[in-house]
Design a protein around this motif. Structure first.
Motif, PDB file in Angstrom:
ATOM      1  N   SER A 199       0.476   4.248  -0.019  1.00  0.00           N
ATOM      2  CA  SER A 199      -0.129   3.146   0.736  1.00  0.00           C
ATOM      3  C   SER A 199      -0.397   3.506   2.187  1.00  0.00           C
ATOM      4  O   SER A 199      -1.453   3.151   2.738  1.00  0.00           O
ATOM      5  N   THR A 218      -6.425  -0.913   1.429  1.00  0.00           N
ATOM      6  CA  THR A 218      -5.322  -1.223   0.517  1.00  0.00           C
ATOM      7  C   THR A 218      -5.740  -2.129  -0.633  1.00  0.00           C
ATOM      8  O   THR A 218      -5.028  -2.219  -1.639  1.00  0.00           O
ATOM      9  N   ILE A 219      -6.872  -2.794  -0.509  1.00  0.00           N
ATOM     10  CA  ILE A 219      -7.290  -3.782  -1.512  1.00  0.00           C
ATOM     11  C   ILE A 219      -7.431  -3.191  -2.922  1.00  0.00           C
ATOM     12  O   ILE A 219      -6.998  -3.818  -3.900  1.00  0.00           O
ATOM     13  N   ASP A 229      -5.688  -1.173  -4.462  1.00  0.00           N
ATOM     14  CA  ASP A 229      -4.381  -1.018  -5.108  1.00  0.00           C
ATOM     15  C   ASP A 229      -3.747  -2.339  -5.513  1.00  0.00           C
ATOM     16  O   ASP A 229      -2.618  -2.348  -6.036  1.00  0.00           O
ATOM     17  N   LEU A 230      -4.449  -3.446  -5.298  1.00  0.00           N
ATOM     18  CA  LEU A 230      -3.924  -4.727  -5.760  1.00  0.00           C
ATOM     19  C   LEU A 230      -3.881  -4.799  -7.283  1.00  0.00           C
ATOM     20  O   LEU A 230      -3.299  -5.729  -7.850  1.00  0.00           O
ATOM     21  N   ASP A 231      -4.484  -3.804  -7.939  1.00  0.00           N
ATOM     22  CA  ASP A 231      -4.422  -3.782  -9.408  1.00  0.00           C
ATOM     23  C   ASP A 231      -2.997  -3.559  -9.925  1.00  0.00           C
ATOM     24  O   ASP A 231      -2.717  -3.747 -11.111  1.00  0.00           O
ATOM     25  N   PHE A 271      -0.638  -5.438  -9.527  1.00  0.00           N
ATOM     26  CA  PHE A 271      -0.096  -6.722  -9.943  1.00  0.00           C
ATOM     27  C   PHE A 271      -0.274  -6.950 -11.448  1.00  0.00           C
ATOM     28  O   PHE A 271       0.294  -7.895 -12.004  1.00  0.00           O
ATOM     29  N   THR A 314     -10.921  -1.793  -9.887  1.00  0.00           N
ATOM     30  CA  THR A 314     -10.859  -1.909  -8.424  1.00  0.00           C
ATOM     31  C   THR A 314     -11.065  -0.573  -7.717  1.00  0.00           C
ATOM     32  O   THR A 314     -11.220  -0.538  -6.492  1.00  0.00           O
TER      33      THR A 314
END
Length: 332
Positions: free
Chosen positions: A3, A35-36, A38-40, A42, A60
């Protein structure tokens, strides 16, 4: 990549696109955008393990996502920021989004940049955490942030960070090529017949490299440092694919095998089957270590459908691995 690295890259890209006009806010929004994708992660909270693994670095991390969502985020940000140029904001988000998966494609896991096509790019030339890539980049980004937005030094520091980090990635490709030649020569000298070979760097460095080698009934794993003086020692791991029996025909098992591209072994312990993903190696540098980074216990329900339970990692293993790495990097 980790990150922090993606934040640094996103911030530097944001600065390159819009820093002259909005100053440090370009870094801030670039860092957020970086960083968006890597919201996968979740997906781990609402999907089974196999589905979550398929989702990770999928949609993503694609060109499609970058093109589709960059103007959406740009429109939203322009509604409450003083700077209203949606086109400029779109470029910032697009480049921060797209550079994220391009960097991830350098790692072992790879990325589905061309989603929805089932093509996962994985060049395997850097480890997911590489201080030599991140730290100089971070220092130069911080130096740039303390300059006025119109200052030439600001652009100089930021551009230098982008150039050095990108040049390092090119260098790692060269080092990967050299290590590949070393491993293939060793395999020839040792008269080892093999089907396929993949090379990748060990954690936190690009001096010590690992080779995964597929033979008829086993996988071999060997390590080679640029400081080595002795031949490569290959450890053998039997495939044991036959232990799966009829499970090999289950759709979920087929999906798991596809995720690993066939680089997996099966072992049995206390009447339980374990699925080992060989792409990421073992949590030890010792020969024939079987404590793999990604190891899953296979549980089968009453309908014969398998599920995969990831084995928890022991922090002590990580500390031990770092110690072993340091010794092995210095050569055999």
């Amino acid at each position: 990549m980790d990150s922090l690295t993606q934040i640094v890259l996103g911030a530097a890209v944001g600065e390159a696109v819009l820093g002259r006009k909005i100053g440090n806010k370009a870094m801030l929004y670039g860092a957020i955008a970086g960083t968006i994708p890597d919201l996968d992660i979740f997906a781990n909270f609402f999907a089974d393990k196999v589905s979550a693994l398929e989702i990770h670095r999928g949609f993503t991390h694609s060109i499609f996502f970058s093109v589709l969502f960059a103007p959406i985020f740009a429109f939203l940000v322009s509604k409450f920021e003083k700077y209203k140029n949606v086109k400029d904001w779109s470029w910032l988000f697009f480049w921060a989004f797209i550079t994220h998966p391009i960097l991830d494609a350098q790692t072992t896991w790879g990325t589905q940049l061309f989603w929805p096509l089932d093509i996962r790019l994985a060049f395997k030339n850097v480890f997911v955490v590489d201080p030599l890539y991140t730290l100089p980049f971070l220092v130069l980004l911080i130096l740039a942030a303390f300059q006025k937005k119109e200052a030439k030094k600001r652009r100089f520091y930021n551009n230098l960070g982008l150039i050095i980090s990108s040049s390092y990635l090119v260098l790692t490709l060269v080092l990967k090529g050299i290590s590949y030649q070393t491993f293939t020569k060793e395999l020839a000298v040792q008269n080892i017949q093999y089907k396929e070979i993949q090379t990748k760097p060990t954690p936190l460095n690009t001096i010590l490299w690992t080779a995964n080698v597929e033979t008829e009934n086993a996988f071999l794993i060997g390590h080679s440092s640029f400081f080595d003086k002795n031949p490569v020692d290959f450890s053998s791991y039997p495939k044991n694919h036959e232990l799966l029996g009829d499970l090999v025909h289950q759709p979920k098992m087929k999906r798991m095998i596809a995720i690993t591209n066939g680089w997996y072994t099966i072992n049995k312990k206390d009447d339980a089957l374990y699925f080992n993903d060989l792409r990421f190696g073992a949590l030890s540098m010792k020969p024939n270590a079987e404590n793999f980074v990604f190891k899953y216990k296979i549980e089968v329900d009453t309908n014969g459908v398998p599920s995969f339970i990831e084995e928890a990692k022991d922090k002590r293993d990580a500390k031990k691995l770092l110690s072993e790495l340091w010794e092995r990097i210095k050569g055999n």
